[in-house]
Every structure is written in C-alpha cells, then in structure tokens.
Design a protein around this motif. Structure first.
Motif, mmCIF file in Angstrom:
data_model
loop_
_atom_site.group_PDB
_atom_site.id
_atom_site.type_symbol
_atom_site.label_atom_id
_atom_site.label_comp_id
_atom_site.label_asym_id
_atom_site.label_seq_id
_atom_site.Cartn_x
_atom_site.Cartn_y
_atom_site.Cartn_z
ATOM 1 N N UNK A 1 -3.961 8.832 2.846
ATOM 2 C CA UNK A 1 -4.653 7.641 3.397
ATOM 3 C C UNK A 1 -3.985 6.576 2.636
ATOM 4 N N UNK A 2 -3.690 5.482 3.238
ATOM 5 C CA UNK A 2 -3.080 4.374 2.731
ATOM 6 C C UNK A 2 -3.918 3.685 1.751
ATOM 7 N N UNK A 3 -3.521 3.256 0.583
ATOM 8 C CA UNK A 3 -4.289 2.897 -0.622
ATOM 9 C C UNK A 3 -3.501 1.774 -1.187
ATOM 10 N N UNK A 4 -4.274 0.567 -1.475
ATOM 11 C CA UNK A 4 -3.471 -0.639 -1.809
ATOM 12 C C UNK A 4 -3.382 -0.325 -3.515
ATOM 13 N N UNK A 5 -1.996 -0.924 -3.689
ATOM 14 C CA UNK A 5 -1.468 -0.753 -5.054
ATOM 15 C C UNK A 5 -2.059 -1.664 -5.895
ATOM 16 N N UNK A 6 -2.854 -1.322 -6.989
ATOM 17 C CA UNK A 6 -3.465 -2.222 -7.979
ATOM 18 C C UNK A 6 -3.151 -2.188 -9.293
ATOM 19 N N UNK A 7 -2.154 -1.287 -9.601
ATOM 20 C CA UNK A 7 -1.647 -1.033 -11.004
ATOM 21 C C UNK A 7 -0.823 -2.112 -11.469
ATOM 22 N N UNK A 8 -0.924 -2.414 -12.882
ATOM 23 C CA UNK A 8 0.063 -3.287 -13.518
ATOM 24 C C UNK A 8 1.498 -2.431 -13.813
ATOM 25 N N UNK A 9 2.707 -3.168 -13.625
ATOM 26 C CA UNK A 9 3.767 -2.364 -13.804
ATOM 27 C C UNK A 9 3.806 -1.781 -15.292
ATOM 28 N N UNK A 10 4.549 -0.671 -15.632
ATOM 29 C CA UNK A 10 4.616 -0.293 -17.105
ATOM 30 C C UNK A 10 5.581 -0.950 -17.852
ATOM 31 N N UNK A 11 5.902 -0.802 -19.038
ATOM 32 C CA UNK A 11 6.705 -1.252 -19.857
ATOM 33 C C UNK A 11 8.168 -1.087 -19.322
ATOM 34 N N UNK A 12 8.635 0.078 -18.993
ATOM 35 C CA UNK A 12 9.777 0.384 -18.489
ATOM 36 C C UNK A 12 10.016 -0.299 -17.164
ATOM 37 N N UNK A 13 8.827 -0.626 -16.106
ATOM 38 C CA UNK A 13 9.345 -1.344 -15.144
ATOM 39 C C UNK A 13 9.642 -2.856 -15.341
ATOM 40 N N UNK B 1 0.685 -1.191 0.046
ATOM 41 C CA UNK B 1 -0.116 0.131 0.005
ATOM 42 C C UNK B 1 0.913 1.316 -0.003
ATOM 43 N N UNK B 2 0.082 2.237 -0.382
ATOM 44 C CA UNK B 2 0.876 3.321 -0.392
ATOM 45 C C UNK B 2 0.051 4.641 -0.223
ATOM 46 N N UNK B 3 0.649 5.885 0.416
ATOM 47 C CA UNK B 3 -0.080 7.105 0.807
ATOM 48 C C UNK B 3 -0.582 7.849 -0.265
ATOM 49 N N UNK B 4 -1.948 8.058 -0.578
ATOM 50 C CA UNK B 4 -2.409 8.761 -1.736
ATOM 51 C C UNK B 4 -2.255 10.301 -1.421
ATOM 52 N N UNK B 5 -2.811 11.171 -2.263
ATOM 53 C CA UNK B 5 -2.882 12.373 -2.138
ATOM 54 C C UNK B 5 -3.560 12.931 -0.854
#
Length: 307
Positions: A41-53, A34-38
C-alpha cells in the motif's frame, strides 16, 4: 483495516493507493513522496534523513564548489587578485542554492526534509524493476523510492547554475582586470561543462555514489594532498608553514579526511569512532617524514655512486 487483501502487487515498488481510507484494487506507481510498504500500500514518507543521508547530500553539494575553486585557481593566474573574491562568490552561490533547495523541498519553507528510507541499491534504479506479471505486459512502477535524495541534488545543481550565470559574469568582468579577455571567463565556461557531467553522474550513478562516496573522498583527498605537496616541493614543516596558502590547502584536506572517516563509521558508536579522527593528520605527517628518502635527485645520485 482494508489493507489486508487476497492478492498482492507484483514487483518491488508497485503498490495500491489509499484513497479516503480505502485501498484501490489496481496496482501501480505510488505518487511522489510515497512508497509501497510491506502490505503493498502506498504510504507517505514521513521520516527524517539519517546522518549518512545528510553526509551524502553534503558530498554532492561539495562537488560543484570544489570544481569551481579548482578552475578559478587554475585560470586566475598567480598574480591575479580576483581569485579570492571569485572563491567567496562561488561559496556564496552554492550556499544560497543549498538553502533555497531545502526551502522548496517538502515541507516547503523549512530547512528540513522528509524522506523515504534507503533500503537497498535497487531503490535508486526502480526503472529496472518494472514487473511483467503475464510476461507480456509491463506494469510501470518507476518512482523515486529514495525520495528526495535523487531529485534534490538535481534541483540544487540547477539553482547553482542559475546563480552562477546571474552573478559570476558581472563580477569577473569588473574585477578580473589582470587577465586577458579570453581567459577571464574560462572558469565559467568550465562550469558549463562540469554541471552537465555532474547531472549525468547523479542521474546514472547516484545509487553507486551513495554507497561509495566515503571511500571516494578518502582516496581522492589522499591522492590530491600527495600531488599538491609534491608539486609544491614540501619536504619539511618549515616548507609547509612558509606560505598561508599551503596551510589552507592542508586544513582543507584534513577536513575531507575527517568527512570521509565520519561517513564510513557513521558515528554509530561514538566511543569507538571518534578516536579514528586522530588519524586525520597521519598522511601529511607520513609524507613529510618520508619525503627526503624518496627525493628523485638523491636516488639518482646514490645510484650513480654505486650505493
């Protein structure tokens, strides 16, 4: 929504945990994944890695494989028939380690990962950004803000090391008959040195490598190709195709050139970025075209003749 609160959390990475739909009052470190949003508030990371990642992870995964191949070739000797099998075994070890690492990373059991988006260099070094609101007490909010790009590489190296220790000694003992007892295990001993080095490199310089690896690939691949062609005395296409090994080395470097170009361009605009891949054979062609003009013996002879 309860997210909007009167006071915000200090620092870049401190946040409030969301429990049963309500936000806690105390600020602190967000749980792993999880990571703090704007709104802090701690928010679960749900995104997929980008091509560069993915390209970065591929680069970090290639490092032990390339080092394995280098030391296997270095210590196998010219007449040893065991080198090819050791090369294949090293590739198998790294490939299986990569698959297992993906399977044990969330979502578990799938060859995909969820990640937090990398926003800036400081995301890799959250320990340096623990705030002190009253200038006395420190609020510790150290976390993996780039989840899982930091730890997944370390997990991968651990699996590589375990598989190498399980497979390689038995293989080398069986097939490395042409080598002396003291030499046959030297490629394994080398790995026991470079794996800790790679681990420290990722732990300390992971963020710097994330932004610099495309340029590192290009520079190192160009330098190593020039050194190899010079050491092999390749000065024409005839010399180049004389041995299959030279073509394998050449195509391997071309793949690295292409990898670096794709990493730099990120293929944001295909119609503009894909033509850049035509530059891949350029360094080798330039070397062959100019090698005869830089031959040391020719330069010395012309200097002795007064030209």
């Amino acid at each position: 929504m309860v997210v909007a609160m009167s006071s915000t959390c200090p620092g870049l990475y401190c946040g409030r945990m969301l429990v049963n739909g309500s936000v806690e009052e105390n600020c602190g470190v967000c749980p792993r994944g999880e990571r703090a949003n704007l709104q802090k508030v701690c928010e679960r990371c749900t995104e997929s890695p980008e091509l560069y990642d993915w390209l970065y992870l591929g680069f970090m995964a290639m490092l032990p494989l390339v080092l394995h191949w280098f030391f296997i070739e270095w210590y196998s000797g010219k007449k040893s028939s065991s080198a090819l099998l050791q090369h294949i075994t090293a590739m198998l070890e790294c490939s299986v380690s990569a698959v297992v690492t993906l399977l044990v990373t969330e979502p578990v059991g799938m060859l995909s990962i969820r990640s937090c988006r990398v926003q800036m260099l400081s995301d890799w070094y959250t320990m340096l950004y623990n705030p002190s609101p009253d200038y006395i007490n420190t609020l510790h909010c150290t976390q993996e803000a780039v989840y899982p790009l930091y730890t997944i590489v370390l997990i991968y190296y651990a699996f590589c090391l375990v598989l190498m220790m399980l497979l390689r000694p038995l293989l080398v003992k069986k097939i490395a008959c042409g080598l002396g007892k003291s030499d046959r295990f030297k490629s394994i001993y080398a790995a026991l040195y470079f794996f800790p080095i790679l681990t420290v490199l990722q732990a300390v310089g992971g963020g710097l490598l994330y932004y610099a690896f495309p340029y590192i690939i290009l520079v190192l691949s160009l330098v190593t190709l020039a050194v190899y062609m010079s050491a092999s005395e390749i000065q024409s296409f005839k010399n180049l195709v004389a041995k299959k090994k030279r073509l394998v080395v050449l195509f391997s470097h071309w793949l690295l050139h292409a990898y670096g170009i794709i990493s730099i361009s990120r293929l944001d605009k295909l119609e503009q970025d894909l033509p850049l891949l035509a530059l891949v054979p350029g360094p080798a062609l330039f070397y062959i075209a100019t090698a005869k003009f830089t031959e040391p013996s020719r330069i010395l002879s012309e200097g002795g003749n007064g030209h």
